[in-house]
Design an enzyme around this catalytic site. Structure first.
Site, PDB file in Angstrom:
ATOM      1  N   GLN A 137       8.526 -61.255 -16.918  1.00  0.00           N
ATOM      2  CA  GLN A 137      10.048 -61.399 -16.873  1.00  0.00           C
ATOM      3  C   GLN A 137      10.536 -61.867 -18.169  1.00  0.00           C
ATOM      4  O   GLN A 137       9.405 -62.476 -19.039  1.00  0.00           O
ATOM      5  CB  GLN A 137      10.486 -62.425 -15.667  1.00  0.00           C
ATOM      6  CG  GLN A 137       9.816 -62.083 -14.467  1.00  0.00           C
ATOM      7  CD  GLN A 137      10.098 -63.073 -13.404  1.00  0.00           C
ATOM      8  OE1 GLN A 137      10.947 -63.093 -12.751  1.00  0.00           O
ATOM      9  NE2 GLN A 137       9.116 -63.969 -13.247  1.00  0.00           N
ATOM     10  N   ASP A 176       9.740 -72.941 -10.003  1.00  0.00           N
ATOM     11  CA  ASP A 176      10.184 -74.205 -11.070  1.00  0.00           C
ATOM     12  C   ASP A 176       9.695 -75.405 -10.225  1.00  0.00           C
ATOM     13  O   ASP A 176       9.769 -76.550 -10.730  1.00  0.00           O
ATOM     14  CB  ASP A 176      11.562 -74.168 -10.997  1.00  0.00           C
ATOM     15  CG  ASP A 176      12.424 -73.766  -9.802  1.00  0.00           C
ATOM     16  OD1 ASP A 176      12.444 -74.708  -8.942  1.00  0.00           O
ATOM     17  OD2 ASP A 176      12.841 -72.714  -9.641  1.00  0.00           O
ATOM     18  N   ASP A 226       0.878 -61.969  -5.747  1.00  0.00           N
ATOM     19  CA  ASP A 226       1.740 -61.347  -5.388  1.00  0.00           C
ATOM     20  C   ASP A 226       2.182 -61.499  -3.996  1.00  0.00           C
ATOM     21  O   ASP A 226       1.605 -61.442  -2.889  1.00  0.00           O
ATOM     22  CB  ASP A 226       1.553 -59.894  -5.331  1.00  0.00           C
ATOM     23  CG  ASP A 226       2.699 -58.743  -4.763  1.00  0.00           C
ATOM     24  OD1 ASP A 226       3.590 -59.343  -4.218  1.00  0.00           O
ATOM     25  OD2 ASP A 226       2.627 -57.639  -5.305  1.00  0.00           O
ATOM     26  N   GLY A 227       3.446 -62.081  -3.609  1.00  0.00           N
ATOM     27  CA  GLY A 227       3.847 -62.721  -2.301  1.00  0.00           C
ATOM     28  C   GLY A 227       4.215 -61.545  -1.185  1.00  0.00           C
ATOM     29  O   GLY A 227       3.565 -61.924  -0.106  1.00  0.00           O
ATOM     30  N   ASP A 237      11.957 -68.154  -1.842  1.00  0.00           N
ATOM     31  CA  ASP A 237      12.839 -68.636  -3.090  1.00  0.00           C
ATOM     32  C   ASP A 237      12.463 -67.715  -4.121  1.00  0.00           C
ATOM     33  O   ASP A 237      11.833 -67.803  -5.029  1.00  0.00           O
ATOM     34  CB  ASP A 237      12.186 -70.164  -3.410  1.00  0.00           C
ATOM     35  CG  ASP A 237      12.686 -70.662  -4.396  1.00  0.00           C
ATOM     36  OD1 ASP A 237      14.029 -70.195  -4.878  1.00  0.00           O
ATOM     37  OD2 ASP A 237      12.313 -71.645  -5.347  1.00  0.00           O
ATOM     38  N   PRO A 281      10.124 -58.037 -10.482  1.00  0.00           N
ATOM     39  CA  PRO A 281       9.290 -58.545  -9.465  1.00  0.00           C
ATOM     40  C   PRO A 281       9.659 -58.830  -8.422  1.00  0.00           C
ATOM     41  O   PRO A 281       9.078 -58.881  -7.169  1.00  0.00           O
ATOM     42  CB  PRO A 281       8.212 -59.650 -10.377  1.00  0.00           C
ATOM     43  CG  PRO A 281       8.998 -60.143 -11.353  1.00  0.00           C
ATOM     44  CD  PRO A 281      10.171 -59.055 -11.645  1.00  0.00           C
TER      45      PRO A 281
HETATM   46  N1  AG3 Z   1      16.533 -68.300  -7.192  1.00  0.00           N
HETATM   47  C1  AG3 Z   1      17.783 -67.620  -6.839  1.00  0.00           C
HETATM   48  C2  AG3 Z   1      18.443 -67.055  -8.093  1.00  0.00           C
HETATM   49  C3  AG3 Z   1      19.652 -66.521  -7.526  1.00  0.00           C
HETATM   50  C4  AG3 Z   1      20.439 -66.044  -8.436  1.00  0.00           C
HETATM   51  N2  AG3 Z   1      21.608 -64.914  -7.856  1.00  0.00           N
HETATM   52  C5  AG3 Z   1      22.810 -65.095  -8.226  1.00  0.00           C
HETATM   53  N3  AG3 Z   1      23.304 -65.893  -9.084  1.00  0.00           N
HETATM   54  N4  AG3 Z   1      23.478 -64.196  -7.356  1.00  0.00           N
HETATM   55  C6  AG3 Z   1      16.533 -69.610  -7.441  1.00  0.00           C
HETATM   56  C7  AG3 Z   1      15.284 -70.096  -7.755  1.00  0.00           C
HETATM   57  C8  AG3 Z   1      15.230 -71.717  -7.821  1.00  0.00           C
HETATM   58  N5  AG3 Z   1      14.066 -72.307  -7.174  1.00  0.00           N
END
Ligand code: AG3
Length: 281
Positions: free
Chosen positions: A30, A85, A137-138, A155, A162
């Site tokens: 990424q 994270d 890979d989940g 999450d 990915p």
């Molecule tokens: N992951 C979700 C991000 C979503 C972004 N999408 C959006 N803005 N529509 C977050 C990871 C945090 N651990």
């Protein structure tokens, strides 16, 4: 001044000033940027989309963890797919009832870079002996593992790069396979005002596998476009109907404080505005 420009949709962008850039590079998987912004603090973006910020991450992480865990009432084993994270693991590990957390992240550089530049998000979660970190890979993991969990939390990023397979029907079937019969699956499902397809598609792909499929909502400032939707799927229909009173008792027993989540917000989160509810018709 350099700007980070997020193009969530071809007709909508949001700009955040990059007051200081800490890291900007392509990982093997990424495009990753970490920068400071005066409003949100330190920001992590993947493939051009803001994933988490020091300022508002608590809303997303508290809602996607405490809602399923407290609705379940006796969750001891939790599986997180994604979450590099570490913020989700941090919230899950606040529950004394949780004895084991498995986190399956595909991109080890996200974990490393967040531990270095965003340590307040994981806040020690990676050092907790209850956490089992798996770099894998989940989507393959849920088809191969022989373990079972009470709660599964997806999450993920949006369905690009990915993260795309994490929105497929095959993946949801895999998740069902890894849940105990009363288990709960929750998912990151985007901002329906801008990304209504995410809700429509996930609803259609989850319903063949679970007796109760629904969404709950929360507003996260950096996820532009209004409320974010979180997917909810379980065979135990009583979980979603748990009363505010019962949730409050469980929350009190869990014994920690939150900044967004409350038992009232938990129960109210399942009340969908009509423009979202209609996507489930
Ligand atoms: N992951 C979700 C991000 C979503 C972004 N999408 C959006 N803005 N529509 C977050 C990871 C945090 N651990």
């Amino acid at each position: 001044m350099e700007w980070f420009e997020e193009a969530l949709h071809p007709s909508l962008t949001q700009r955040l000033s990059m007051d200081r850039i800490l890291f900007r590079e392509k990982t093997d998987l990424q495009d990753l940027v970490i920068f400071d912004n005066r409003i949100f603090g330190r920001v992590l973006a993947l493939d051009g989309i803001v994933q988490t910020t020091e300022g508002d991450e608590f809303i997303y992480h508290e809602m996607l963890s405490h809602v399923p865990i407290l609705a379940h009432g006796a969750a001891s084993r939790v599986l997180i797919i994604g979450g590099g994270d570490g913020g989700m693991a941090r919230e899950v590990l606040k529950h004394p009832s949780v004895s084991a957390v498995t986190m399956v992240e595909i991109d080890p550089s996200v974990i490393e870079l967040c531990r270095t530049h965003l340590p307040s998000i994981s806040a020690g979660a990676f050092d907790d002996p209850r956490l089992d970190l798996v770099i894998y890979d989940g989507a393959a993991f849920v088809e191969e593992t022989n373990d079972r969990w009470d709660v599964i939390i997806i999450d993920s990023t949006d369905p690009l790069g990915p993260g795309e397979v994490l929105f497929s029907e095959r993946f949801y079937r895999g998740c069902k396979r890894c849940l105990v019969p009363s288990g709960i699956l929750v998912t990151q499902n985007g901002v329906p005002f801008v990304q209504d397809q995410q809700v429509t598609n996930s609803y259609r792909r989850l319903t063949p596998h679970f007796a109760d499929v629904w969404f709950f909502v929360a507003t996260v400032p950096t996820y532009q476009g209004g409320q974010m939707a979180f997917g909810w799927a379980t065979d135990e229909i009583a979980h979603r109907a748990t009363s505010t009173h019962a949730i409050a008792k469980r929350f009190q027993t869990a014994g920690f404080e939150t900044r967004y989540y409350t038992p009232e917000v938990h129960v109210a989160g399942f009340a969908l505005p009509a423009y979202i509810k209609i996507l489930l018709a």
